[in-house]
Design a protein around this motif. Structure first.
Motif, PDB file in Angstrom:
ATOM      1  N   LYS A   1     -28.843  -5.865   4.176  1.00  9.26           N
ATOM      2  CA  LYS A   1     -27.521  -6.490   4.099  1.00  9.26           C
ATOM      3  C   LYS A   1     -26.523  -5.729   3.238  1.00  9.26           C
ATOM      4  O   LYS A   1     -25.352  -6.051   3.248  1.00  9.26           O
ATOM      5  CB  LYS A   1     -27.643  -7.922   3.597  1.00  9.26           C
ATOM      6  CG  LYS A   1     -28.182  -8.050   2.204  1.00  9.26           C
ATOM      7  CD  LYS A   1     -28.265  -9.502   1.805  1.00  9.26           C
ATOM      8  CE  LYS A   1     -28.852  -9.633   0.416  1.00  9.26           C
ATOM      9  NZ  LYS A   1     -28.940 -11.022   0.011  1.00  9.26           N
ATOM     10  N   GLY A   2     -26.964  -4.705   2.486  1.00  8.42           N
ATOM     11  CA  GLY A   2     -26.006  -4.030   1.639  1.00  8.42           C
ATOM     12  C   GLY A   2     -26.433  -2.649   1.218  1.00  8.42           C
ATOM     13  O   GLY A   2     -27.619  -2.332   1.169  1.00  8.42           O
ATOM     14  N   ILE A   3     -25.421  -1.824   0.928  1.00 11.93           N
ATOM     15  CA  ILE A   3     -25.631  -0.487   0.389  1.00 11.93           C
ATOM     16  C   ILE A   3     -24.349  -0.030  -0.292  1.00 11.93           C
ATOM     17  O   ILE A   3     -23.255  -0.214   0.240  1.00 11.93           O
ATOM     18  CB  ILE A   3     -26.051   0.526   1.479  1.00 11.93           C
ATOM     19  CG1 ILE A   3     -26.531   1.835   0.846  1.00 11.93           C
ATOM     20  CG2 ILE A   3     -24.939   0.788   2.459  1.00 11.93           C
ATOM     21  CD1 ILE A   3     -27.279   2.725   1.812  1.00 11.93           C
ATOM     22  N   ALA A   4     -24.478   0.488  -1.492  1.00  6.53           N
ATOM     23  CA  ALA A   4     -23.381   1.137  -2.221  1.00  6.53           C
ATOM     24  C   ALA A   4     -22.065   0.363  -2.189  1.00  6.53           C
ATOM     25  O   ALA A   4     -21.032   0.881  -1.820  1.00  6.53           O
ATOM     26  CB  ALA A   4     -23.166   2.546  -1.698  1.00  6.53           C
ATOM     27  N   GLY A   5     -22.115  -0.895  -2.553  1.00  2.00           N
ATOM     28  CA  GLY A   5     -20.903  -1.684  -2.627  1.00  2.00           C
ATOM     29  C   GLY A   5     -20.468  -2.327  -1.326  1.00  2.00           C
ATOM     30  O   GLY A   5     -19.469  -3.019  -1.276  1.00  2.00           O
ATOM     31  N   LYS A   6     -21.178  -2.102  -0.226  1.00  3.29           N
ATOM     32  CA  LYS A   6     -20.846  -2.711   1.062  1.00  3.29           C
ATOM     33  C   LYS A   6     -21.903  -3.767   1.365  1.00  3.29           C
ATOM     34  O   LYS A   6     -23.076  -3.450   1.509  1.00  3.29           O
ATOM     35  CB  LYS A   6     -20.828  -1.653   2.168  1.00  3.29           C
ATOM     36  CG  LYS A   6     -20.469  -2.216   3.526  1.00  3.29           C
ATOM     37  CD  LYS A   6     -19.049  -2.686   3.539  1.00  3.29           C
ATOM     38  CE  LYS A   6     -18.608  -3.094   4.915  1.00  3.29           C
ATOM     39  NZ  LYS A   6     -17.236  -3.530   4.948  1.00  3.29           N
ATOM     40  N   VAL A   7     -21.502  -5.030   1.412  1.00  2.00           N
ATOM     41  CA  VAL A   7     -22.432  -6.112   1.674  1.00  2.00           C
ATOM     42  C   VAL A   7     -21.984  -6.846   2.936  1.00  2.00           C
ATOM     43  O   VAL A   7     -20.820  -7.223   3.065  1.00  2.00           O
ATOM     44  CB  VAL A   7     -22.503  -7.093   0.476  1.00  2.00           C
ATOM     45  CG1 VAL A   7     -23.451  -8.235   0.773  1.00  2.00           C
ATOM     46  CG2 VAL A   7     -22.917  -6.356  -0.782  1.00  2.00           C
ATOM     47  N   LEU A   8     -22.942  -7.028   3.849  1.00  2.00           N
ATOM     48  CA  LEU A   8     -22.674  -7.709   5.115  1.00  2.00           C
ATOM     49  C   LEU A   8     -23.688  -8.837   5.277  1.00  2.00           C
ATOM     50  O   LEU A   8     -24.495  -9.091   4.384  1.00  2.00           O
ATOM     51  CB  LEU A   8     -22.802  -6.714   6.274  1.00  2.00           C
ATOM     52  CG  LEU A   8     -21.815  -5.541   6.247  1.00  2.00           C
ATOM     53  CD1 LEU A   8     -22.243  -4.476   7.235  1.00  2.00           C
ATOM     54  CD2 LEU A   8     -20.419  -6.017   6.580  1.00  2.00           C
ATOM     55  N   ALA A   9     -23.665  -9.474   6.418  1.00  2.00           N
ATOM     56  CA  ALA A   9     -24.652 -10.511   6.710  1.00  2.00           C
ATOM     57  C   ALA A   9     -26.043  -9.885   6.758  1.00  2.00           C
ATOM     58  O   ALA A   9     -26.186  -8.680   6.972  1.00  2.00           O
ATOM     59  CB  ALA A   9     -24.329 -11.161   8.048  1.00  2.00           C
ATOM     60  N   GLU A  10     -27.070 -10.691   6.547  1.00  2.00           N
ATOM     61  CA  GLU A  10     -28.450 -10.200   6.575  1.00  2.00           C
ATOM     62  C   GLU A  10     -28.703  -9.426   7.864  1.00  2.00           C
ATOM     63  O   GLU A  10     -28.420  -9.910   8.953  1.00  2.00           O
ATOM     64  CB  GLU A  10     -29.425 -11.382   6.472  1.00  2.00           C
ATOM     65  CG  GLU A  10     -30.856 -10.974   6.269  1.00  2.00           C
ATOM     66  CD  GLU A  10     -31.098 -10.309   4.929  1.00  2.00           C
ATOM     67  OE1 GLU A  10     -31.798  -9.281   4.917  1.00  2.00           O
ATOM     68  OE2 GLU A  10     -30.592 -10.794   3.907  1.00  2.00           O
ATOM     69  N   GLY A  11     -29.219  -8.225   7.751  1.00  2.00           N
ATOM     70  CA  GLY A  11     -29.509  -7.389   8.912  1.00  2.00           C
ATOM     71  C   GLY A  11     -28.282  -6.700   9.485  1.00  2.00           C
ATOM     72  O   GLY A  11     -28.344  -6.150  10.571  1.00  2.00           O
ATOM     73  N   GLY A  12     -27.189  -6.691   8.764  1.00  2.00           N
ATOM     74  CA  GLY A  12     -25.950  -6.106   9.276  1.00  2.00           C
ATOM     75  C   GLY A  12     -25.853  -4.599   9.164  1.00  2.00           C
ATOM     76  O   GLY A  12     -24.962  -3.995   9.739  1.00  2.00           O
ATOM     77  N   LEU A  13     -26.771  -3.979   8.413  1.00  2.00           N
ATOM     78  CA  LEU A  13     -26.755  -2.529   8.243  1.00  2.00           C
ATOM     79  C   LEU A  13     -28.075  -1.912   8.682  1.00  2.00           C
ATOM     80  O   LEU A  13     -29.145  -2.451   8.401  1.00  2.00           O
ATOM     81  CB  LEU A  13     -26.535  -2.154   6.772  1.00  2.00           C
ATOM     82  CG  LEU A  13     -25.124  -2.265   6.227  1.00  2.00           C
ATOM     83  CD1 LEU A  13     -25.128  -2.014   4.725  1.00  2.00           C
ATOM     84  CD2 LEU A  13     -24.196  -1.297   6.906  1.00  2.00           C
TER      85      LEU A  13
END
Length: 190
Positions: free
Chosen positions: A136-148
């Motif tokens: 859901k997140g990396i390096a300051g970018k957070v999305l919905a679970e499984g979004g990345l």
């Protein structure tokens, strides 16, 4: 009734704001604020450069071979950055890995080719791939679970997590399955 109108008119006439008479003080505050903003921007830039110099031990990014083979999967979307594996806030900025950009991914038998218009493109050789997962997140970018889509790979002895988001999020599961299958067959051949 007339007296009420007269009182209301007097009341509104008294509510006018005062004339600005101290222009020097106002200009001073504006200039001070602009200098403060410039200082904060300069400090942020210096921090980015400092982080890059700390990570200067990373070798140059690999480039795609002349004939990487037939594409197994392709994807267009966004590259959201790279971090030290397992440390989702420890951004890697060396060699342009910290720059977010649009990206086109192509997976072949040779590895993963990441083409980034306006930023440094790179290639992850097949034997450097370690894992693919959804997060859901990396390096300051957070999305919905499984979004990345997070791809873990080794570069210069350092494990790196790189985050991607497809224009069509439904593709992520195919990418995880295919990448992990490719990684398991590579580990079996070692």
């Amino acid at each position: 009734m007339t007296s009420l109108i007269t009182i209301a008119a007097q009341y509104t006439a008294e509510r006018k704001s005062a004339e600005v008479t101290d222009w020097a003080a106002r200009i001073g505050w504006v200039v001070g604020l602009l200098i403060f903003i410039a200082l904060v921007y300069w400090l942020m830039r210096q921090g980015w450069k400092w982080r890059g110099s700390l990570q200067s031990g990373l070798p140059e990014l690999p480039t795609a071979p002349g004939d990487p083979g037939e594409p197994r999967l392709t994807m267009t979307g966004r590259y959201h950055g790279s971090t030290t594996a397992g440390q989702w806030l420890d951004r890697i900025v060396a060699h342009g890995l910290g720059v977010r950009s649009r990206a086109g991914l192509t997976l072949t038998d040779a590895g993963l080719d990441v083409v980034r218009p306006g930023a440094a493109s790179f290639f992850i050789p097949r034997d450097a791939l370690r894992e693919a997962r959804l997060d859901k997140g990396i390096a300051g970018k957070v999305l919905a679970e499984g979004g990345l889509l997070i791809v873990t790979w080794e570069h210069g002895g350092t494990l790196v997590d790189s985050g991607f988001r497809s224009e069509r999020a439904a593709e992520h599961n195919d990418w995880v399955t295919t990448l992990n299958h490719l990684i398991s067959t590579t580990e079996g051949a070692r």
